[in-house]
Design a protein around this motif. Structure first.
Motif, short mmCIF file in Angstrom:
data_model
loop_
_atom_site.label_atom_id
_atom_site.label_comp_id
_atom_site.label_asym_id
_atom_site.label_seq_id
_atom_site.Cartn_x
_atom_site.Cartn_y
_atom_site.Cartn_z
N GLY A 133 -54.59 -22.35 -49.58
CA GLY A 133 -53.78 -23.61 -48.86
C GLY A 133 -52.92 -24.20 -50.08
N PRO A 134 -52.63 -25.43 -49.91
CA PRO A 134 -51.54 -25.71 -50.75
C PRO A 134 -51.45 -25.74 -52.09
N ALA A 135 -52.82 -25.55 -52.50
CA ALA A 135 -52.81 -25.39 -54.20
C ALA A 135 -52.20 -24.01 -54.64
N SER A 136 -51.92 -23.34 -53.76
CA SER A 136 -51.49 -22.00 -54.01
C SER A 136 -49.83 -22.10 -54.48
N ASP A 137 -49.17 -23.22 -53.92
CA ASP A 137 -47.83 -23.33 -54.15
C ASP A 137 -47.65 -23.20 -55.88
N GLY A 138 -46.45 -22.64 -56.08
CA GLY A 138 -46.16 -22.14 -57.32
C GLY A 138 -46.99 -21.40 -58.33
N MET A 139 -47.70 -20.55 -57.51
CA MET A 139 -48.71 -19.77 -58.14
C MET A 139 -47.89 -18.60 -58.68
N TYR A 140 -47.96 -18.20 -59.92
CA TYR A 140 -47.01 -16.89 -60.36
C TYR A 140 -47.77 -15.58 -60.12
N SER A 141 -47.01 -14.46 -59.92
CA SER A 141 -47.56 -13.11 -59.80
C SER A 141 -46.30 -12.35 -60.43
#
Length: 384
Positions: free
Chosen positions: A267-275
């Motif tokens: 959900g929105p908490a994934s926004d900005g997650m790095y990979s």
């Protein structure tokens, strides 16, 4: 472990000489290829996507004359991500179906277990799903590994985060297997090169679902940068638990879980997650070009399942087909292996050109750092 060793020994004893098989899978009108991947269960999110990529490369080649006028056909075996089934499937493809080459040996652990069977047979084999160093160090003449090692990918990701978020408190949660140990080595290498204050590190058991204890450790240690070293469901569970605890460290995951379904589930908490990855994000010029190609040969339902494993499956299989085309007059294993070794770098559009060499069976593909955009369920490039 004893059962797997027994299967390996039995497989090796059952193999005929490679020369007796070198022309199998080729008729006047057809070339038969085979692959093994998880097509059922949670890992099928990766296996089905890979299969779509291999099928896409084959459909594109067949539409352009195949290989010397021969059409290519693919047999895909489902191992359910179970090692004993991988070995059985590889033996079936080589000795019952009598395929000419292999386009996948499933995940990293499965490929490692099947490698003695494949190496002894001498059949050309591509490994695009789990590029562990043990698959190419020392190199096996007929096994070609496409991508980048987990260790180097994690090293590059950790160095980027150390530069971007200096003087932060780090936490690391890794799977307790070869995959997790490879990531741990990458982090250790990065710590030798940059200042990384690692205040919390733990492992979890493969298949674990509850990460309350691990995320409490993250909270209690005031972790500001968190490496979530799971694959798919584990990373989703970690982020969800962090949300529940009302903590929001800078989060970084790894490419096995860099798929839209993970972002959607988080959900929105994934926004900005790095990979980090060595293939282009879907939300890029190269990604859009790839989707346009997929739309020509795959159904709308299949295109909806495209992810980074479709790209690696396509790139690896296209490289194999190019080598086979170099051997149109004498399509044998020896010629195909030599062409894979000596052909100029293969341009696929989805990653850096793929090339091998004498004594080199690893494409050593460069990686790029990416950041998740929840709105588009994709990733954007942010750095090298």
């Amino acid at each position: 472990m004893k059962m797997i060793k027994g299967l390996l020994v039995a497989s090796l004893l059952a193999l005929p000489a490679a020369g007796a098989l070198a022309n199998q899978g080729v008729t006047d009108t057809e070339i038969l290829l085979g692959e093994v991947e998880p097509l059922t269960g949670p890992p099928s999110l990766l296996g089905v996507a890979h299969n779509l990529g291999a099928r896409l490369a084959i459909a594109e080649a067949n539409a352009n004359g195949g290989v010397g006028g021969r059409q290519i056909r693919l047999i895909a075996e489902d191992d359910g991500y179970v090692t004993s089934r991988t070995i059985q499937a590889v033996r079936k493809l080589i000795h019952q179906d009598r395929v000419f080459a292999l386009t996948s040996l499933s995940g990293s652990g499965q490929a490692l277990a099947a490698m003695p069977v494949v190496a002894q047979a001498g059949i050309p084999a591509m490994v695009p799903i789990g590029p562990l160093p043990a698959l190419y160090e020392p190199p096996q003449d007929n096994i070609f590994v496409v991508g980048q090692s987990y260790t180097e990918g994690m090293r590059q990701l950790a160095l980027y985060l150390a530069r971007t978020y200096p003087d932060r408190r780090w936490g690391v949660v890794l799977q307790d297997d070869d995959y997790g140990r490879s990531l741990a080595e990458g982090i250790a290498q990065a710590r030798a090169e940059a200042k990384i204050d690692l205040v919390f590190q733990t492992t979890y058991a493969r298949g674990q679902r509850d990460f309350a204890s691990e995320m409490l450790g993250v909270k209690d240690n005031n972790v500001e940068v968190l490496i979530a070293g799971g694959i798919i469901s584990e990373n989703i569970a970690m982020v969800k638990e962090a949300e529940r605890l009302d903590i929001s460290p800078v989060m970084a995951t790894f490419w096995p879980g860099r798929v839209p379904e993970v972002l959607k589930a988080i959900g929105p908490a994934s926004d900005g997650m790095y990979s980090v990855d060595y293939v282009a994000p879907i939300n890029s010029e190269a990604g859009e070009a790839f989707l346009n190609l997929a739309r020509q040969y795959l159904t709308a339902e299949e295109v909806a399942r495209v992810n980074r494993y479709t790209m690696t499956g396509y790139a690896s299989t296209a490289t194999l087909i190019a080598a086979m085309r170099s051997c149109t007059g004498t399509l044998t294993w020896a010629c195909t292996i030599a062409a894979l070794q000596n052909n100029p770098p293969m341009e696929t559009g989805v990653m850096a050109p793929i090339a091998f060499g004498e004594g080199d069976r690893f494409s050593n593909s460069p990686v790029r750092i990416m950041r998740a955009d929840f709105e588009s369920l994709s990733y954007e490039l942010v750095g090298d």
